[in-house]
Design a protein around this motif. Structure first.
Motif, PDB file in Angstrom:
ATOM      1  N   TRP A  69       0.830  -1.205   0.000  1.00 39.92           N
ATOM      2  CA  TRP A  69       0.000   0.000   0.000  1.00 39.92           C
ATOM      3  C   TRP A  69       0.863   1.251   0.000  1.00 39.92           C
ATOM      4  N   GLU A  70       0.539   2.154  -0.940  1.00 32.94           N
ATOM      5  CA  GLU A  70       1.256   3.428  -0.997  1.00 32.94           C
ATOM      6  C   GLU A  70       0.454   4.428  -1.818  1.00 32.94           C
ATOM      7  N   ILE A  71       0.392   5.668  -1.336  1.00 34.53           N
ATOM      8  CA  ILE A  71      -0.139   6.758  -2.146  1.00 34.53           C
ATOM      9  C   ILE A  71       1.041   7.264  -2.959  1.00 34.53           C
ATOM     10  N   LEU A  72       0.965   7.110  -4.273  1.00 34.20           N
ATOM     11  CA  LEU A  72       2.070   7.479  -5.157  1.00 34.20           C
ATOM     12  C   LEU A  72       2.088   8.980  -5.435  1.00 34.20           C
ATOM     13  N   TRP A  73       0.917   9.571  -5.588  1.00 31.98           N
ATOM     14  CA  TRP A  73       0.770  11.009  -5.815  1.00 31.98           C
ATOM     15  C   TRP A  73      -0.676  11.372  -5.523  1.00 31.98           C
ATOM     16  N   GLU A  74      -0.910  12.639  -5.226  1.00 37.63           N
ATOM     17  CA  GLU A  74      -2.283  13.069  -4.995  1.00 37.63           C
ATOM     18  C   GLU A  74      -2.422  14.561  -5.222  1.00 37.63           C
ATOM     19  N   GLY A  75      -3.589  14.928  -5.708  1.00 34.30           N
ATOM     20  CA  GLY A  75      -3.975  16.319  -5.908  1.00 34.30           C
ATOM     21  C   GLY A  75      -5.353  16.516  -5.324  1.00 34.30           C
ATOM     22  N   ILE A  76      -5.486  16.186  -4.044  1.00 35.86           N
ATOM     23  CA  ILE A  76      -6.807  16.158  -3.403  1.00 35.86           C
ATOM     24  C   ILE A  76      -7.152  17.485  -2.734  1.00 35.86           C
ATOM     25  N   GLY A  77      -6.219  18.043  -1.991  1.00 35.57           N
ATOM     26  CA  GLY A  77      -6.491  19.295  -1.287  1.00 35.57           C
ATOM     27  C   GLY A  77      -7.503  19.127  -0.164  1.00 35.57           C
ATOM     28  N   ASN A  78      -8.159  20.232   0.194  1.00 39.14           N
ATOM     29  CA  ASN A  78      -9.116  20.264   1.296  1.00 39.14           C
ATOM     30  C   ASN A  78     -10.488  19.798   0.800  1.00 39.14           C
ATOM     31  N   LEU A  79     -11.072  18.843   1.511  1.00 40.02           N
ATOM     32  CA  LEU A  79     -12.396  18.330   1.163  1.00 40.02           C
ATOM     33  C   LEU A  79     -13.422  18.650   2.245  1.00 40.02           C
ATOM     34  N   GLN A  80     -13.141  19.632   3.045  1.00 38.23           N
ATOM     35  CA  GLN A  80     -13.969  19.956   4.206  1.00 38.23           C
ATOM     36  C   GLN A  80     -15.461  20.032   3.860  1.00 38.23           C
ATOM     37  N   GLY A  81     -16.243  19.118   4.465  1.00 42.70           N
ATOM     38  CA  GLY A  81     -17.687  19.122   4.320  1.00 42.70           C
ATOM     39  C   GLY A  81     -18.215  18.662   2.971  1.00 42.70           C
ATOM     40  N   LYS A  82     -17.368  18.097   2.136  1.00 41.45           N
ATOM     41  CA  LYS A  82     -17.800  17.710   0.786  1.00 41.45           C
ATOM     42  C   LYS A  82     -18.243  16.237   0.742  1.00 41.45           C
ATOM     43  N   ARG A  83     -19.248  15.991  -0.085  1.00 42.13           N
ATOM     44  CA  ARG A  83     -19.650  14.628  -0.441  1.00 42.13           C
ATOM     45  C   ARG A  83     -18.816  14.249  -1.656  1.00 42.13           C
ATOM     46  N   VAL A  84     -18.033  13.182  -1.516  1.00 44.29           N
ATOM     47  CA  VAL A  84     -17.051  12.806  -2.532  1.00 44.29           C
ATOM     48  C   VAL A  84     -17.466  11.510  -3.223  1.00 44.29           C
ATOM     49  N   ALA A  85     -17.480  11.532  -4.550  1.00 39.39           N
ATOM     50  CA  ALA A  85     -17.642  10.310  -5.337  1.00 39.39           C
ATOM     51  C   ALA A  85     -16.247   9.847  -5.734  1.00 39.39           C
ATOM     52  N   MET A  86     -15.795   8.744  -5.127  1.00 39.65           N
ATOM     53  CA  MET A  86     -14.488   8.174  -5.434  1.00 39.65           C
ATOM     54  C   MET A  86     -14.684   7.167  -6.567  1.00 39.65           C
ATOM     55  N   VAL A  87     -13.991   7.356  -7.683  1.00 42.44           N
ATOM     56  CA  VAL A  87     -14.162   6.478  -8.836  1.00 42.44           C
ATOM     57  C   VAL A  87     -12.841   5.790  -9.178  1.00 42.44           C
ATOM     58  N   SER A  88     -12.949   4.506  -9.523  1.00 37.97           N
ATOM     59  CA  SER A  88     -11.758   3.722  -9.837  1.00 37.97           C
ATOM     60  C   SER A  88     -12.127   2.611 -10.810  1.00 37.97           C
ATOM     61  N   GLY A  89     -11.117   1.991 -11.367  1.00 41.30           N
ATOM     62  CA  GLY A  89     -11.342   0.872 -12.274  1.00 41.30           C
ATOM     63  C   GLY A  89     -11.728  -0.386 -11.545  1.00 41.30           C
ATOM     64  N   ARG A  90     -10.870  -0.818 -10.650  1.00 41.96           N
ATOM     65  CA  ARG A  90     -11.098  -2.028  -9.873  1.00 41.96           C
ATOM     66  C   ARG A  90     -10.217  -1.956  -8.638  1.00 41.96           C
ATOM     67  N   PHE A  91     -10.628  -2.649  -7.617  1.00 38.24           N
ATOM     68  CA  PHE A  91      -9.798  -2.794  -6.421  1.00 38.24           C
ATOM     69  C   PHE A  91      -9.586  -4.275  -6.188  1.00 38.24           C
ATOM     70  N   ASP A 106      -9.812  12.117   6.248  1.00 41.89           N
ATOM     71  CA  ASP A 106      -8.787  12.911   6.938  1.00 41.89           C
ATOM     72  C   ASP A 106      -8.641  14.285   6.292  1.00 41.89           C
ATOM     73  N   ARG A 107      -8.910  14.361   5.000  1.00 44.59           N
ATOM     74  CA  ARG A 107      -8.873  15.634   4.272  1.00 44.59           C
ATOM     75  C   ARG A 107     -10.173  16.426   4.431  1.00 44.59           C
ATOM     76  N   GLY A 108     -11.123  15.887   5.204  1.00 51.29           N
ATOM     77  CA  GLY A 108     -12.342  16.618   5.511  1.00 51.29           C
ATOM     78  C   GLY A 108     -13.605  16.149   4.822  1.00 51.29           C
ATOM     79  N   ALA A 109     -13.533  15.090   4.001  1.00 54.96           N
ATOM     80  CA  ALA A 109     -14.733  14.609   3.302  1.00 54.96           C
ATOM     81  C   ALA A 109     -15.816  14.228   4.303  1.00 54.96           C
ATOM     82  N   LEU A 110     -17.016  14.704   4.042  1.00 55.72           N
ATOM     83  CA  LEU A 110     -18.166  14.392   4.882  1.00 55.72           C
ATOM     84  C   LEU A 110     -18.591  12.944   4.670  1.00 55.72           C
ATOM     85  N   SER A 111     -18.674  12.533   3.418  1.00 54.95           N
ATOM     86  CA  SER A 111     -19.014  11.156   3.079  1.00 54.95           C
ATOM     87  C   SER A 111     -18.371  10.793   1.744  1.00 54.95           C
ATOM     88  N   VAL A 112     -18.196   9.493   1.531  1.00 58.11           N
ATOM     89  CA  VAL A 112     -17.526   8.995   0.331  1.00 58.11           C
ATOM     90  C   VAL A 112     -18.368   7.875  -0.278  1.00 58.11           C
TER      91      VAL A 112
END
Length: 144
Positions: A69-91, A106-112
């Motif tokens: 497990w590793e986060i290779l890169w990210e451009g997420i920023g502050n998600l304070q109070g946001k409803r986030v749709a996380m999209v991916s190919g497969r896990f 941890d970045r502030g997302a209200l729900s994912v």
């Protein structure tokens, strides 16, 4: 169905089937009304781009490796109070989704809400009946 890999027949998703399945799920995603889309890896960027054509929400992105497990890169920023749709190919692992969701919260997302192209590891899946070995239209052979 797709081509042969090491003597076995590998199933492949067509571009038309991919687009049709995304179109079926879009009303559900619209009903949830996310504030932004977080695309995970290149496959997530493709799915996020299609979803964004209709939703017209801000798209942020990150790259991860599942093992180890590793986060290779990210451009997420502050998600304070946001409803986030996380999209991916497969896990390949349920724990990967959990780690990404924890990172986004941890970045502030209200729900994912989790949306994947294939497999059952998401709230919404374009192809829940397909296995992780199924090839995407852009893949020549499985990268596993």
């Amino acid at each position: 169905m797709g081509g042969s890999q090491e003597g076995t027949l590998v199933e492949r998703i067509s571009w038309d089937d991919f687009a049709a399945r995304v179109q079926v799920l879009l009303p559900l995603l619209q009903g949830w009304n996310p504030d932004c889309i977080v695309a995970v890896n290149a496959e997530g960027l493709l799915l996020g781009g299609l979803v964004n054509l209709v939703l017209q929400k801000e798209v942020r992105a990150m790259g991860v490796r599942e093992e180890p497990w590793e986060i290779l890169w990210e451009g997420i920023g502050n998600l304070q109070g946001k409803r986030v749709a996380m999209v991916s190919g497969r896990f390949l692992r349920e724990s990967t989704q959990e780690k990404i969701e924890a990172f986004l919260k941890d970045r502030g997302a209200l729900s994912v809400l989790k949306m994947v192209i294939l497999g059952r590891k998401g709230d919404y899946s374009c192809f829940p009946e397909k296995t992780e070995e199924t090839l995407f239209p852009w893949e020549e052979h499985a990268a596993r």
